[in-house]
Scaffold this active site. Structure first.
Site, mmCIF file in Angstrom:
data_model
loop_
_atom_site.group_PDB
_atom_site.id
_atom_site.type_symbol
_atom_site.label_atom_id
_atom_site.label_comp_id
_atom_site.label_asym_id
_atom_site.label_seq_id
_atom_site.Cartn_x
_atom_site.Cartn_y
_atom_site.Cartn_z
ATOM 1 N N TYR A 1 34.947 51.462 62.832
ATOM 2 C CA TYR A 1 35.231 50.111 63.300
ATOM 3 C C TYR A 1 35.597 50.172 64.786
ATOM 4 O O TYR A 1 36.721 50.428 65.168
ATOM 5 C CB TYR A 1 36.359 49.476 62.502
ATOM 6 C CG TYR A 1 36.084 49.309 61.024
ATOM 7 C CD1 TYR A 1 34.789 49.388 60.521
ATOM 8 C CD2 TYR A 1 37.115 49.082 60.122
ATOM 9 C CE1 TYR A 1 34.542 49.233 59.164
ATOM 10 C CE2 TYR A 1 36.872 48.917 58.770
ATOM 11 C CZ TYR A 1 35.588 49.007 58.295
ATOM 12 O OH TYR A 1 35.351 48.865 56.945
ATOM 13 N N SER B 1 35.073 41.908 51.521
ATOM 14 C CA SER B 1 34.335 40.640 51.655
ATOM 15 C C SER B 1 34.486 39.749 50.419
ATOM 16 O O SER B 1 33.507 39.211 49.905
ATOM 17 C CB SER B 1 32.848 40.909 51.927
ATOM 18 O OG SER B 1 32.680 41.611 53.138
ATOM 19 N N PRO B 2 35.733 39.564 49.929
ATOM 20 C CA PRO B 2 35.912 38.706 48.749
ATOM 21 C C PRO B 2 35.648 37.238 49.035
ATOM 22 O O PRO B 2 35.570 36.429 48.106
ATOM 23 C CB PRO B 2 37.380 38.942 48.368
ATOM 24 C CG PRO B 2 38.038 39.297 49.668
ATOM 25 C CD PRO B 2 37.021 40.099 50.415
ATOM 26 N N LEU B 3 35.494 36.913 50.327
ATOM 27 C CA LEU B 3 35.129 35.547 50.712
ATOM 28 C C LEU B 3 33.674 35.464 51.166
ATOM 29 O O LEU B 3 33.284 34.550 51.897
ATOM 30 C CB LEU B 3 36.064 35.047 51.825
ATOM 31 C CG LEU B 3 37.529 34.871 51.402
ATOM 32 C CD1 LEU B 3 38.395 34.506 52.588
ATOM 33 C CD2 LEU B 3 37.639 33.818 50.301
ATOM 34 N N GLY B 4 32.868 36.432 50.728
ATOM 35 C CA GLY B 4 31.445 36.400 51.047
ATOM 36 C C GLY B 4 31.176 36.446 52.540
ATOM 37 O O GLY B 4 30.276 35.770 53.032
ATOM 38 N N ARG B 5 31.968 37.232 53.266
ATOM 39 C CA ARG B 5 31.881 37.329 54.741
ATOM 40 C C ARG B 5 32.039 35.966 55.398
ATOM 41 O O ARG B 5 31.422 35.668 56.416
ATOM 42 C CB ARG B 5 30.572 37.991 55.177
ATOM 43 C CG ARG B 5 30.381 39.398 54.616
ATOM 44 C CD ARG B 5 29.257 40.133 55.290
ATOM 45 N NE ARG B 5 28.997 41.418 54.664
ATOM 46 C CZ ARG B 5 29.683 42.533 54.892
ATOM 47 N NH1 ARG B 5 30.667 42.528 55.768
ATOM 48 N NH2 ARG B 5 29.379 43.653 54.265
ATOM 49 N N GLY B 6 32.894 35.149 54.799
ATOM 50 C CA GLY B 6 33.202 33.840 55.366
ATOM 51 C C GLY B 6 32.427 32.693 54.763
ATOM 52 O O GLY B 6 32.823 31.528 54.912
ATOM 53 N N HIS C 1 33.293 56.648 53.229
ATOM 54 C CA HIS C 1 32.789 55.312 53.540
ATOM 55 C C HIS C 1 31.464 55.015 52.848
ATOM 56 O O HIS C 1 31.247 53.907 52.349
ATOM 57 C CB HIS C 1 32.636 55.179 55.053
ATOM 58 C CG HIS C 1 32.792 53.781 55.553
ATOM 59 N ND1 HIS C 1 33.248 53.484 56.819
ATOM 60 C CD2 HIS C 1 32.568 52.585 54.968
ATOM 61 C CE1 HIS C 1 33.284 52.174 56.988
ATOM 62 N NE2 HIS C 1 32.868 51.603 55.879
#
Length: 331
Positions: free
Chosen positions: A54, A206-211, A126
């Protein structure tokens, strides 16, 4: 905030994915990131996720520096497994995977220095390296545990068979994979079942679907050209348009509950099991506070079933990754 277990580690039920503070989602604001990290600690978040790649490197430095004053109260996870060529320009310097034992140990030493700590709480591979037996990689990771440099071991985007082989060498505390209302591969490929069977924690990224599940991304212009989501199939114009009805449905269901779409999506993930610790990313304090409040939302069995059916992945347009990236998931 409620605590949950990842192996021997006790962490907040909701962690914080720190990648976007330094990498991948376009322009960054370090002052804003610093304030968000500090506010997360105030809200009871104790689990922070970073990685060597990152930046590369920048995010580990940021996280280590800003959490130094509360180091004894937080759990920091970082990852190795990519080959980084520092002679190449930014954005082109991730040139492959590398989980050779010597690389595992070299990255650990470098990560310890960047994080400014004497021990990594959770050290993930990773991505699985197909050229190196998982037994050899985990064997090297286990040596780091024996040396006191790492507390617990994890895998990211590993398949069920790989998880079993790894766990036979040394206990695996956590497996990280993408998981949300829109991306439920771990339910279908045996990863979630394997984690439950072996007593391994599961960490959805990404539990919010990457936004997308927040309702804030409706068209390509909502993300910048330098945002890596612009390259993902699910974020192409035709797929964003096709998924808009699902986002509207989620938003309506959230309104019935008196919460936001993001909070309802996170609550659904949190209710999938007490061994599950999602790590939504947040770069701004209002988003962080909204996410943290999702940990207090109760959903009935009927509400969970309704969400699961209404937003089932078979209704979602576009793959979560390119074919090349999916090929690296070992699933």
């Amino acid at each position: 905030m409620e605590t949950r277990k990842l192996g021997s580690l006790s962490v907040s039920a909701l962690g914080l994915g720190c990648m976007g503070m330094s990498y991948a989602y376009g322009a960054t604001d370090e002052k804003q990131a610093v304030a968000t990290l500090h506010r997360a600690v105030e809200l009871g978040v104790t689990f922070f996720d970073t990685a060597e790649m990152y930046g590369p490197y920048d995010n580990e430095i940021l996280v280590g520096r800003e959490l130094k004053a509360v180091r004894d109260r937080v759990v920091i996870a970082t990852k190795f497994g990519f080959r980084i060529d520092d002679s190449k320009p930014h954005g082109q310097n991730i040139v492959g995977v590398d989980s050779r034992p010597e690389h595992v140990k070299a990255v650990a030493e470098a990560s310890l220095k960047r994080l400014g700590t004497d021990v990594i709480d959770l050290y993930y591979q990773h991505r699985v390296d197909p050229s190196v037996p998982i037994e050899d990689t985990v064997g090297a990771m286990a040596e780091l545990v024996a040396e006191g440099k790492v507390r617990a071991l994890g895998l990211s985007e590993a398949g069920a068979a790989t998880i079993r082989r790894a766990h036979a060498v040394h206990p695996i505390a956590a497996v990280q994979s993408e998981y949300s209302l829109f991306s439920r591969d771990p339910e279908e490929n045996g990863v979630l079942a394997t984690c439950r069977e072996l007593g391994i924690g599961f960490v959805p990224y990404s539990p919010l679907g990457r936004g997308m599940l927040t309702g804030a991304i409706r068209k390509p212009e909502d993300i910048g050209a330098d945002d890596f989501r612009s390259q993902l199939p699910r974020f192409q114009a035709e797929n964003l348009s096709a998924n808009e009805a699902l986002i509207d449905l989620l938003t309506a269901m959230a309104g019935e509950k008196g919460v936001t779409a993001a909070q309802l999506a996170l609550a659904w993930v949190l209710h999938q099991g007490k061994h599950i610790v999602p790590i939504p990313g947040a770069r701004k304090i209002p988003h962080l506070e909204q996410n943290a409040a999702a940990a207090d939302i109760a959903l009935s069995a009927e509400e969970l079933a309704r969400l699961s059916t209404a937003l089932s992945p078979d209704k979602v347009a576009g793959k979560r990754y390119s074919d090349a990236s999916l090929a690296m998931t070992n699933l």
